[in-house]
Structure formats: C-alpha cells, structure tokens
Design an enzyme around this catalytic site. Structure first.
Site, PDB file in Angstrom:
ATOM      1  N   GLU A 213      10.934  29.032  -8.367  1.00 10.75           N
ATOM      2  CA  GLU A 213      12.256  29.651  -8.459  1.00 10.75           C
ATOM      3  C   GLU A 213      13.128  28.921  -9.470  1.00 10.75           C
ATOM      4  O   GLU A 213      12.963  27.722  -9.709  1.00 10.75           O
ATOM      5  CB  GLU A 213      12.947  29.622  -7.092  1.00 10.75           C
ATOM      6  CG  GLU A 213      12.224  30.384  -6.010  1.00 10.75           C
ATOM      7  CD  GLU A 213      12.960  30.378  -4.685  1.00 10.75           C
ATOM      8  OE1 GLU A 213      12.538  31.104  -3.776  1.00 10.75           O
ATOM      9  OE2 GLU A 213      13.968  29.640  -4.553  1.00 10.75           O
TER      10      GLU A 213
ATOM     11  N   ARG B 298      27.596  21.853   0.528  1.00  6.98           N
ATOM     12  CA  ARG B 298      26.424  21.126   1.025  1.00  6.98           C
ATOM     13  C   ARG B 298      26.820  20.010   1.978  1.00  6.98           C
ATOM     14  O   ARG B 298      26.017  19.554   2.791  1.00  6.98           O
ATOM     15  CB  ARG B 298      25.599  20.545  -0.121  1.00  6.98           C
ATOM     16  CG  ARG B 298      26.305  19.539  -0.980  1.00  6.98           C
ATOM     17  CD  ARG B 298      25.371  18.959  -2.035  1.00  6.98           C
ATOM     18  NE  ARG B 298      24.444  17.997  -1.444  1.00  6.98           N
ATOM     19  CZ  ARG B 298      23.336  17.587  -2.022  1.00  6.98           C
ATOM     20  NH1 ARG B 298      22.970  18.099  -3.185  1.00  6.98           N
ATOM     21  NH2 ARG B 298      22.558  16.685  -1.472  1.00  6.98           N
TER      22      ARG B 298
ATOM     23  N   LYS C 284      11.425  19.876  -6.902  1.00  6.44           N
ATOM     24  CA  LYS C 284      12.239  20.287  -8.044  1.00  6.44           C
ATOM     25  C   LYS C 284      11.672  19.688  -9.327  1.00  6.44           C
ATOM     26  O   LYS C 284      11.184  18.560  -9.360  1.00  6.44           O
ATOM     27  CB  LYS C 284      13.695  19.871  -7.850  1.00  6.44           C
ATOM     28  CG  LYS C 284      13.917  18.384  -7.622  1.00  6.44           C
ATOM     29  CD  LYS C 284      15.381  18.080  -7.352  1.00  6.44           C
ATOM     30  CE  LYS C 284      15.583  16.595  -7.055  1.00  6.44           C
ATOM     31  NZ  LYS C 284      16.999  16.271  -6.787  1.00  6.44           N
TER      32      LYS C 284
ATOM     33  N   ARG D 123      26.159  24.134  -4.522  1.00  5.95           N
ATOM     34  CA  ARG D 123      25.420  24.647  -3.361  1.00  5.95           C
ATOM     35  C   ARG D 123      26.403  25.221  -2.349  1.00  5.95           C
ATOM     36  O   ARG D 123      27.417  24.592  -2.010  1.00  5.95           O
ATOM     37  CB  ARG D 123      24.625  23.496  -2.731  1.00  5.95           C
ATOM     38  CG  ARG D 123      23.679  23.885  -1.587  1.00  5.95           C
ATOM     39  CD  ARG D 123      22.365  24.343  -2.113  1.00  5.95           C
ATOM     40  NE  ARG D 123      21.375  24.538  -1.042  1.00  5.95           N
ATOM     41  CZ  ARG D 123      20.410  23.676  -0.752  1.00  5.95           C
ATOM     42  NH1 ARG D 123      20.319  22.531  -1.422  1.00  5.95           N
ATOM     43  NH2 ARG D 123      19.530  23.945   0.192  1.00  5.95           N
TER      44      ARG D 123
ATOM     45  N   LYS E 212      16.075  26.840 -10.861  1.00 12.32           N
ATOM     46  CA  LYS E 212      16.965  25.809 -10.332  1.00 12.32           C
ATOM     47  C   LYS E 212      18.275  25.914 -11.086  1.00 12.32           C
ATOM     48  O   LYS E 212      18.338  25.632 -12.289  1.00 12.32           O
ATOM     49  CB  LYS E 212      16.375  24.407 -10.484  1.00 12.32           C
ATOM     50  CG  LYS E 212      17.215  23.348  -9.773  1.00 12.32           C
ATOM     51  CD  LYS E 212      16.623  21.977  -9.905  1.00 12.32           C
ATOM     52  CE  LYS E 212      17.357  20.996  -8.997  1.00 12.32           C
ATOM     53  NZ  LYS E 212      18.819  21.011  -9.174  1.00 12.32           N
TER      54      LYS E 212
ATOM     55  N   ARG F 239      14.839  16.179   3.158  1.00 13.34           N
ATOM     56  CA  ARG F 239      14.306  16.267   1.798  1.00 13.34           C
ATOM     57  C   ARG F 239      12.792  16.365   1.941  1.00 13.34           C
ATOM     58  O   ARG F 239      12.056  15.386   1.835  1.00 13.34           O
ATOM     59  CB  ARG F 239      14.724  15.047   0.973  1.00 13.34           C
ATOM     60  CG  ARG F 239      14.490  15.216  -0.518  1.00 13.34           C
ATOM     61  CD  ARG F 239      15.017  14.039  -1.295  1.00 13.34           C
ATOM     62  NE  ARG F 239      16.462  13.963  -1.305  1.00 13.34           N
ATOM     63  CZ  ARG F 239      17.282  14.671  -2.075  1.00 13.34           C
ATOM     64  NH1 ARG F 239      16.764  15.554  -2.913  1.00 13.34           N
ATOM     65  NH2 ARG F 239      18.585  14.520  -2.021  1.00 13.34           N
TER      66      ARG F 239
ATOM     67  N   GLU G  34      23.720  29.191  -4.488  1.00 12.35           N
ATOM     68  CA  GLU G  34      24.560  28.443  -5.427  1.00 12.35           C
ATOM     69  C   GLU G  34      25.606  29.378  -5.999  1.00 12.35           C
ATOM     70  O   GLU G  34      25.394  30.599  -6.070  1.00 12.35           O
ATOM     71  CB  GLU G  34      23.721  27.897  -6.590  1.00 12.35           C
ATOM     72  CG  GLU G  34      22.609  26.975  -6.202  1.00 12.35           C
ATOM     73  CD  GLU G  34      22.904  25.518  -6.558  1.00 12.35           C
ATOM     74  OE1 GLU G  34      23.835  25.278  -7.337  1.00 12.35           O
ATOM     75  OE2 GLU G  34      22.192  24.640  -6.041  1.00 12.35           O
TER      76      GLU G  34
ATOM     77  N   PHE H 160      19.109  32.093  -2.572  1.00 11.72           N
ATOM     78  CA  PHE H 160      17.667  31.855  -2.608  1.00 11.72           C
ATOM     79  C   PHE H 160      17.042  31.728  -1.227  1.00 11.72           C
ATOM     80  O   PHE H 160      15.826  31.599  -1.114  1.00 11.72           O
ATOM     81  CB  PHE H 160      17.322  30.615  -3.445  1.00 11.72           C
ATOM     82  CG  PHE H 160      18.093  29.369  -3.081  1.00 11.72           C
ATOM     83  CD1 PHE H 160      17.800  28.654  -1.930  1.00 11.72           C
ATOM     84  CD2 PHE H 160      19.104  28.914  -3.912  1.00 11.72           C
ATOM     85  CE1 PHE H 160      18.488  27.497  -1.609  1.00 11.72           C
ATOM     86  CE2 PHE H 160      19.813  27.762  -3.601  1.00 11.72           C
ATOM     87  CZ  PHE H 160      19.497  27.057  -2.440  1.00 11.72           C
TER      88      PHE H 160
END
Length: 518
Positions: free
Chosen positions: A208, A230, A383, A215, A210, A377, A259, A299
């Site tokens: 996807e 976030r 990423k 966020r 970035k 995470r 985002e 997303f």
C-alpha cells in the site's frame, strides 16, 4: 498511597536490570494502591505528567527549599498540586508557580524531592515501563498479561485499565471492547530496507501507499463523527473535510484508520509541515480549509455497523473497507499473492516506483493474514521508504558560526537505551532552514538544563526525524556507531521521547551500503 512509596519503587526499578525483579516491584506497588490512584501512579512511573506541562523551568526546580523530615505527601496531593501549578496563567504567573512549587517541595522528603525534580523536569526514565507495568498489574490481580495488554490497547490508557482491575479484578477486562467513540491505539509498522526484503519476510501481502500525512482515526455513530490523532487527542473541530467524508460512508457506524494529506494542483502531496500546521491550528478553521484543503485517505476499517473487525485478516478488512469507503478515499494498493513468483516481485517494485513518482513516502507491506494489533509495532506490517530515517532525541546543541551566529545550530542526537536513557549517535547541522533555526533556538533555550560557551544541554524531549546514508562504526560515541551524512528532515512534535528509535535499531543497520528504508 504515599509519594514516598512511589519514589522508592522508582529508585529500586532503576537500580535493577532484571526484568522479573522490576515486574515484582511493580506488582507489590499495585497491590498497595487504591484504584483511583492507579492512573496517576502509572503515569508518574513512566516519567510523564497527567498535566503534560507545568510551566516550571529547570532553574526554578533547582531552587527548592529544605526537605521535610518525614513523608506525608500522597500521590493525590501531588497530582492536585501540579494541577494547580499547570493552571496558573496571566500576570505574575511565574511568581505564583514558584510559590506553589515551594509549598509542594517543602512537604517532600529528600528522596521525594529528587523524584519530583526528575519527574517535573522530564528526567525520570525507567525503561519500557508501560510494558513492564502490564505484567506487574497482571501479577497483582491474577489476570492473564495477554488479556491485560489487549485491554490497554482498546482502552487507550494503562491507567484506566489499572483503575478498573484494582477495583474489580480480572472481570473488569470484559469492559474493554472496541467501542465507537472511544479511540484505540493505532497499529504501527516495523521497517524493511526494500520491497524484496518485505516480501521475503511477509509472504503473501498487500503493498500500500505510505502517505506522509497526519494519522487519523475516525469514529462515526449515526450523525455523530469524532476524529482522533495517533496520540488519541480529539481534533474533530479542526477537520471539517474528514467529518464530511465520514458522513458520506456507506455505513451508519464505523471506525476507520487513515491519514489526512494535502494535495497541490497536480495531485501531488504538499509538505508534511503544511499539513501539520493546518491540523494543529484551532483558529479560523474555515479560512484554513480554504487556503489548504485536506483529503482523508483510509487504509483500514476496525469496526462497521456493530461488528468488531480487529481479529479479521487484513484482506477481509479491506473487502469491508472497499464496500464502505469510495475508491478516491481509499489508499492505493497491490496484492501480491505469490512473492516467490518473479512477475509478482516485478509488479511490487513497479508499484513502489509509481508511488514514489507520485511524491509519496514509500509503501507499507501488510501480511494478508495479519490481524489489527492496536498499539503494537507488529512484524506483520513493514514500511519501506527510499531513504532511511530515524526519530532521535535532541540532547544538546552548539552555537552556530558565520550566518548562523546567535543561533543554536549543531544538534547532538541520541537514541533510546533499554533503560530509558539516551546514547549520543552524532551531530548534524544540515537540513535546517532559517525559519527552523529560529524556532529551534527558542525551543532549545526553553528546555535547557545547563549552558556553556559552546552551547546548551537540554532535557531529552524533542524528537527530530533525521535522514542519513548509513550507519558506521565509531569509537567516539557510546553505542559504538554513528550516522553517515545525517540531515534534519523535520521535528516530530507528534512524538514523545519514549517513542524515539532505539540503539538496538540503529546498531542493526550498521554495515548496510544500499539505500536504506525506515
């Protein structure tokens, strides 16, 4: 709970390196805490203040009175006192803050004073305290740490979960479900140096875009819409475009992850700083919308019309997202079903090139079977960016020369150690615009703890994103490594020091010679 108990536990945690010992100390503390005290106690131990800022500078903290002979301050007393200090404003505020702080410090013992000085000054570092506190809390009440961790993710606050558990035991965990209107901690991504590495690590995945925006988590419940950052701060009133987009969804109830970005006339993204400034502005929102309209891009879908989707694999969540959100408001993506196939890899590389050509940051690769791990995470999201960046903490700054005379210029950069302290990795003065130099100088002066002819040492709280060409060995710095050709990208005012990158992450990158990703 007496502040003395908290200060003693903090000292003992800092003095031991054994994880099990730290957990035991925390469990003992939780067993003695009243439920209402838990949120403040956990926040203090993590080195944070519920008030965030008090307006008290380091010099004022150093001017404290003689200590009290015996402990009598409770955690509630301290929280109330700091609340009063933080609320002071207007003419004579500095004098009034000093008076209130003097009163508080007069009631504190020597150990309590040291604890308060480090806490208020931002110097209290316990090392991965939140993760340890989950285990300590679990042991104190006899709950499964996995269940407690999930409750914290969904409740958005360790303190909130601690209060409920201490009051009602493990049965309280049932209260913490995904609820429209209550934000959850966002899922985060680890890093891969390139798309090929990401495909090797993940297997079948979605690649996807970035986006380099802000966020947001959007909650719609009928006509009610709320938008969160976030860090779970509500910013609904600042983003009328996002509210309008939420009202246009093909669902009456939804929780979305995405985002907000700004696009220029050629549909290319505008700089992050512009988006950040727009989102941060509370004044003249309509005027700001006219000058810099924002576009939400989603997303992920975490819930829809009463159904919790967190435990569904990402592929199924996207099917629901596509049903609810129109294509222009969804992130572009490519599904790679067979990473071992050369054509699939070529397609993933080509897609990444197209994303970069459109001006976006890079890509995020998501394993097709991955669940949404709020607040983690996880290794199932990776990423990839063409240039490696790290989020580091400013430890000090040197006065500039030439046209930079009078400005704090050369930054000393640090990464987090396991104990919560910071190891210096190097210096940089590159990438700083005149406007950023001016802002930086003022900000660093405000958080300085000492000054010398060469510059200032500051409280480790400002996070700066730094791009670099590689990590190389160096005996000059404590971690044994330094950054090659480091330059400032931007300050990350949306991040706190405990969210900066670790020494372990930096050391793991040593020796890589190809363009890095992060």
């Amino acid at each position: 709970m007496l502040l003395a108990d908290l200060a003693r536990t903090s000292r003992e945690i800092a003095a031991t390196s054994a994880r099990s010992a730290k957990v035991t100390l925390l469990a003992q503390l939780f067993r003695t805490a009243e439920p209402a005290e838990a949120p403040v106690a956990v926040t203090y131990l993590a080195g944070r203040l519920p008030q965030r800022r008090t307006g008290v500078g380091w010099r004022t903290l150093m001017e404290h009175p003689p200590p009290a002979a015996a402990p009598r301050l409770t955690v509630a007393d301290v929280d109330a006192a700091l609340g009063r200090i933080a609320a002071v404003s207007g003419k004579g505020s500095q004098t009034e803050r000093k008076r209130l702080l003097h009163t508080l410090m007069s009631a504190a013992t020597e150990e309590e004073q040291l604890f308060l000085i480090r806490l208020i000054g931002g110097e209290l570092r316990q090392g991965a305290l939140d993760a340890l506190a989950v285990e300590g809390l679990s042991a104190a009440v006899g709950a499964d740490p996995v269940d407690v961790r999930r409750a914290v993710m969904l409740g958005g606050s360790l303190g909130t979960v601690a209060q409920a558990l201490l009051a009602r035991g493990p049965a309280a965990l049932a209260d913490f479900r995904l609820t429209v209107g209550r934000p959850v901690l966002p899922m985060l991504a680890q890093t891969a140096k390139d798309v090929d590495e990401a495909l090797d690590r993940l297997g079948p995945c979605a690649v996807e875009e970035k986006l380099d925006g802000i966020r947001v988590q959007v909650h719609r419940d009928g006509e009610s819409v709320r938008v969160y950052t976030r860090t779970l701060d509500e910013i609904t009133d600042r983003l009328p475009e996002v509210v309008a987009a939420a009202h246009g969804l093909a669902a009456r109830q939804a929780v979305l992850d995405g985002e907000v970005i700004a696009l220029d006339q050629d549909e290319r993204p505008r700089p992050f700083q512009e988006v950040s400034g727009r989102v941060g502005s509370r004044l003249d929102v309509l005027g700001a919308r006219e000058s810099l309209p924002l576009s939400p891009v989603f997303f992920d879908l975490l819930a829809v019309d009463g159904r919790d989707l967190l435990d569904l694999p990402v592929g199924q969540r996207h099917e629901e997202l596509a049903r609810v959100v129109p294509a222009p408001q969804r992130v572009r993506r490519l599904v790679v079903t067979d990473p071992g196939d050369g054509k699939c890899r070529d397609a993933a590389r080509e897609f990444t090139g197209q994303v970069l050509a459109r001006g976006h940051e890079g890509v995020v690769c998501k394993a097709l079977d991955s669940r949404y791990s709020a607040g983690r995470r996880g290794a199932s999201w990776l990423k990839v960016k063409p240039v490696h960046t790290l989020d580091l903490v400013v430890l000090a700054a040197e006065w500039g020369h030439g046209r930079r005379t009078g400005k704090l210029s050369n930054l000393h950069l640090g990464a987090r150690r396991p104990d919560g302290s910071f190891a210096m990795l190097g210096k940089t003065f590159k990438g700083l615009t005149d406007a950023l130099l001016t802002w930086q100088t003022e900000r660093l002066r405000n958080i300085a703890v000492s000054s010398a002819a060469w510059g200032v040492t500051v409280r480790p709280e400002l996070v700066v994103e730094v791009a670099f060409d590689g990590v190389q060995q160096s005996s000059r710095y404590p971690a044994g490594v330094t950054l090659r050709f480091a330059r400032v990208v931007r300050y990350r005012q949306d991040k706190t020091a405990d969210q900066a990158d670790t020494v372990e992450t930096v050391v793991a990158l040593r020796g890589q010679r190809t363009p890095l990703s992060g």
